[in-house]
Scaffold this active site. Sequence first.
Site, PDB file in Angstrom:
ATOM      1  N   ASP A 198      -1.587 -18.680   1.686  1.00 53.52           N
ATOM      2  CA  ASP A 198      -2.556 -19.467   0.910  1.00 53.52           C
ATOM      3  C   ASP A 198      -3.180 -20.560   1.781  1.00 53.52           C
ATOM      4  OD1 ASP A 198      -0.012 -20.597   0.988  1.00 53.52           O
ATOM      5  OD2 ASP A 198      -0.029 -21.321  -1.076  1.00 53.52           O
TER       6      ASP A 198
ATOM      7  N   LYS B 124       4.314 -15.332   3.301  1.00 55.29           N
ATOM      8  CA  LYS B 124       4.489 -16.110   2.072  1.00 55.29           C
ATOM      9  C   LYS B 124       5.985 -16.318   1.921  1.00 55.29           C
ATOM     10  CE  LYS B 124       3.047 -18.129  -1.702  1.00 55.29           C
ATOM     11  NZ  LYS B 124       2.361 -19.447  -1.650  1.00 55.29           N
TER      12      LYS B 124
ATOM     13  N   TYR C  20       0.808  -1.217   0.000  1.00 52.83           N
ATOM     14  CA  TYR C  20       0.000   0.000   0.000  1.00 52.83           C
ATOM     15  C   TYR C  20       0.841   1.265   0.000  1.00 52.83           C
ATOM     16  CZ  TYR C  20      -4.344  -2.528   1.079  1.00 52.83           C
ATOM     17  OH  TYR C  20      -5.438  -3.342   1.054  1.00 52.83           O
TER      18      TYR C  20
ATOM     19  N   ASP D 114      -5.652  -7.563   4.882  1.00 53.64           N
ATOM     20  CA  ASP D 114      -6.844  -7.023   4.220  1.00 53.64           C
ATOM     21  C   ASP D 114      -7.686  -8.174   3.678  1.00 53.64           C
ATOM     22  OD1 ASP D 114      -8.570  -5.138   2.893  1.00 53.64           O
ATOM     23  OD2 ASP D 114      -7.543  -5.666   1.031  1.00 53.64           O
TER      24      ASP D 114
ATOM     25  N   ASP E 149     -11.557  -9.891   5.264  1.00 57.01           N
ATOM     26  CA  ASP E 149     -12.838 -10.054   4.549  1.00 57.01           C
ATOM     27  C   ASP E 149     -13.255 -11.527   4.561  1.00 57.01           C
ATOM     28  OD1 ASP E 149     -12.922  -7.336   3.834  1.00 57.01           O
ATOM     29  OD2 ASP E 149     -13.685  -7.795   1.827  1.00 57.01           O
TER      30      ASP E 149
HETATM   31  C1  IPM Z   1     -10.096  -2.070   4.263  1.00 58.83           C
HETATM   32  C2  IPM Z   1     -10.441  -1.668   2.865  1.00 58.83           C
HETATM   33  C3  IPM Z   1      -9.394  -0.708   2.329  1.00 58.83           C
HETATM   34  C4  IPM Z   1      -8.051  -1.384   2.428  1.00 58.83           C
HETATM   35  C5  IPM Z   1      -9.709  -0.246   0.900  1.00 58.83           C
HETATM   36  C6  IPM Z   1     -11.018   0.503   0.837  1.00 58.83           C
HETATM   37  C7  IPM Z   1      -8.605   0.548   0.277  1.00 58.83           C
HETATM   38  O1  IPM Z   1     -10.580  -2.783   2.064  1.00 58.83           O
HETATM   39  O2  IPM Z   1      -9.965  -1.178   5.136  1.00 58.83           O
HETATM   40  O3  IPM Z   1      -9.975  -3.267   4.504  1.00 58.83           O
HETATM   41  O4  IPM Z   1      -7.691  -2.174   1.542  1.00 58.83           O
HETATM   42  O5  IPM Z   1      -7.310  -1.120   3.377  1.00 58.83           O
HETATM   43 MG    MG Z   2     -10.469  -4.614   3.083  1.00 58.47          MG
END
Ligand code: IPM
Ligand code: MG
Length: 367
Positions: A232, A200, A143, A256, A260
């Site tokens: 993975d 990784k 990032y 990240d 999710d």
């Molecule tokens: C998160 C989001 C952000 C990230 C996006 C919106 C850039 O997915 O906070 O998890 O990747 O950090």
């Molecule tokens: Mg995210």
Amino acid sequence: MGERFNICVLPGDGIGPEVMAEAKKVLARIGERFGVAFGCTEALIGGAAIDATGQALPAETLEAARAADAVLLAAVGGPKWEADPRAPRVEEGLFGIRKGLGLFANLRPVSTYDPLIDASPLKPELVRGADVMIVRELTGGLYFGKRDRLYDVPGAGPDGTPGQYAYDTMEYSEYEVERIVRMAFEIARGRRKRVHSIDKANALGVSRMWREVTRGIAAEYPDVEYRELLVDNAAMQLMLDPLQFDVIVSENTFGDILSDEAAVLCGSLGMLASASMGAGTALYEPVHGSAPDIAGRGIANPIAQILSVEMMLRYSCKMQEAADAIAQAVARVLDEGYRTADLADAATPADMILGTAAMGDKITEYL
Ligand code: IPM
Ligand code: MG
């Protein structure tokens, strides 16, 4: 009146302002009940800020955030600001505030609620009791590494024609690894005393350094069980056997993605809150995004935003009792069968499906 806290409120875009309105209701109620004053200063971030000022993170916003006791953020982004690849990106607002406040540690707790056990597509016996704390590094890696996107580069197109060339670099310094991993071990000490470090290392040099540094820190915490997983495999293990995890620590991008994925355990991304910490002001935000597809319809789930208030009270305001009260109110509402659309299924009676404001009111009522 007792204490006073100055909260920098960043509603952002999409469903952001809708869910933030509910979080503010909850905060006002907590203030009343516990005799604490919450002064909320609103500021612009993301698309809303680009529209008003041309910048995703205006200097005044960062100033307001730095001056506050805590920052409460909703979400940024939307198709409106994605059309032109050369225009400023809304996400820069998010990255700017994370970096600007030095928020290197993103804490993302994921646990299951018994009444929502069927909201997860995974088998109930697999997810029941899952309780994971993802500790995601937030100001390094892909990032923030060297990057560029170039146009008309000789040979970069098909068949030797000029074309585009782009790169992002995963970069970490040893101290960045050390501080996030140390935080993960400290957190594990207050939990079930197990840390999984995700990397990784079979492919990436950064990961091999990460592993070496992490092993050194693990040796300082003999009371905490230390395990290593390749990312993975970790992604698969999260679905196969989530109960094996307590604290997961990883670099920015892996964290990240895994967070999710972990949301699947609790049934909806609309339930997950996060805390971002560093040296200065901490920031609290839902894990979910701005959900432009449902913005303005009053159906978004405000619980992740409300649980972000819970985390803020716990970590920044040191109001454990108030934080517990929010957690209990949310659990009670769910126990009684109330759902937002994202949590409902075919068996949910229509009158138990609440809109954003009604869900916020219900939680506030139980406070
Ligand atoms: C998160 C989001 C952000 C990230 C996006 C919106 C850039 O997915 O906070 O998890 O990747 O950090
Ligand atoms: Mg995210």
